[in-house]
Design an enzyme around this catalytic site. Structure first.
Site, short mmCIF file in Angstrom:
data_model
loop_
_atom_site.label_atom_id
_atom_site.label_comp_id
_atom_site.label_asym_id
_atom_site.label_seq_id
_atom_site.Cartn_x
_atom_site.Cartn_y
_atom_site.Cartn_z
N ARG A 180 0.80 -1.21 0.00
CA ARG A 180 0.00 0.00 0.00
C ARG A 180 0.85 1.28 0.00
NH1 ARG A 180 -2.47 -3.35 -1.57
NH2 ARG A 180 -4.45 -4.23 -0.86
N SER A 230 -10.84 1.83 3.04
CA SER A 230 -10.10 1.20 4.14
C SER A 230 -9.24 2.24 4.85
CB SER A 230 -9.22 0.07 3.62
OG SER A 230 -10.00 -0.98 3.10
N GLU A 300 -3.89 4.08 6.17
CA GLU A 300 -3.88 3.90 4.73
C GLU A 300 -4.45 5.14 4.05
OE1 GLU A 300 -5.96 0.93 1.45
OE2 GLU A 300 -5.27 0.08 3.35
#
Length: 308
Positions: A180, A230, A300
């Site tokens: 990520r 998320s 994130e």
């Protein structure tokens, strides 16, 4: 809060600029959370050359921030100082098929459209983009992934413009992908296009996989809420949502912000939340998870700008 209007100075420094400069442009309407203060200057370039022209003539002390669809983003209530670049239009929104089962996309293209274009061309390997609520520029920044695939699996190269206005192409290796994340910051390069590698596939099977991704997302995620996707990365050896649930955070609220009852790794704006509410809620979740399990959750969602 508002910032000093520097658009006259920018136009004086770049008199042949063709793109649009907007002073103190509100960002709340451009993010999925619907919160946040203004951009000091919001710049929508006419094309790649226009972007390069302004960046080449931009005073070094003015910071540059890039935003996409605003799906994975919190803009803080005080807004974003400096130049905020938001790509759009045909120049950054095209998708082209190339030889060798390759697909080239502008970075303002939503991920779901890339998945669909690949399916239309019977190219397998890109269906996972159907489950990512963002654009290709964000996918490059965050090595976006879902349902067993991620950007590093399919990217060949990315093209962009440096802070000095130089056009560059970065190979897959130069992107420095990790979980990520990529090693390239928005302070260095504004991405303008990406080249992906697909593989020949059966169109009906690809469409069926996209339908499966869609159904799984609709069943498990609060996609009809004001959310940013998320919130935290999955730590090594654990799943963020399970850790958050175990820490008793399901449904936890601060102001107008709430941990989703449907999926614990999603924060939602229930109505009237500020960016501070959402960020404070996220930090409280991190604290409780750390106390309960010892795991350190990492954001994130990107958080930009300054507090009010």
């Amino acid at each position: 809060m508002s910032f000093p209007d520097i658009t006259p100075d920018l136009r004086a420094a770049a008199p042949e600029l063709r793109g649009r400069l907007l002073a103190n442009q509100e960002m709340a309407g451009l993010t999925w959370f619907r919160v946040g203060g203004p951009a000091q200057v919001l710049f929508t370039p006419a094309d790649e050359q226009d972007l390069a022209y302004l960046l080449a003539n931009l005073p070094a002390e003015i910071p540059v921030t890039v935003v996409g669809l605003g799906s994975n983003l919190i803009v803080r209530d005080g807004g974003i100082p400096g130049l905020v670049v938001r790509l759009g239009g045909k120049a950054f929104g095209e998708i082209k098929l190339e030889e060798g089962d390759r697909l080239r996309s502008g970075t303002s293209v939503p991920d779901v459209k890339v998945a669909r274009a690949a399916a239309d061309a019977s190219l397998d390997g890109l269906a996972f983009y159907r489950g990512i609520p963002g654009c290709i520029g964000g996918a490059l920044r965050m090595n976006a992934g879902a349902h067993g695939g991620e950007t590093t699996d399919v990217l060949i190269e990315a093209r962009g413009v440096t802070r000095k206005g130089e056009l560059v192409t970065l190979s897959h290796a130069e992107m420095g992908f990790t979980y990520r994340n990529s090693a390239v910051s928005t302070a260095e390069i504004v991405f303008t296009s990406a080249l992906f590698q697909g593989r020949p596939g059966d169109q009906q099977a690809i469409l069926a996989e996209m339908d499966r991704v869609t159904s799984a997302r609709e069943a498990a995620q609060p996609i009809k809420e004001r959310t940013g996707g998320s919130t935290f990365k999955n730590p090594d050896g654990g799943k963020a949502w399970q850790l958050i649930d175990a820490a008793g955070c399901r449904g936890l609220r601060i102001g107008g912000a709430q941990v989703s009852e449907m999926h614990c790794n999603f924060l939602i704006n229930t109505g009237g939340a500020t960016a501070a509410d959402i960020e404070s809620l996220g930090e409280e979740v991190r604290r409780r998870v750390k106390d309960q399990s010892g795991y350190e959750l990492h954001w994130e969602i990107k958080r930009l700008g300054v507090a009010a």
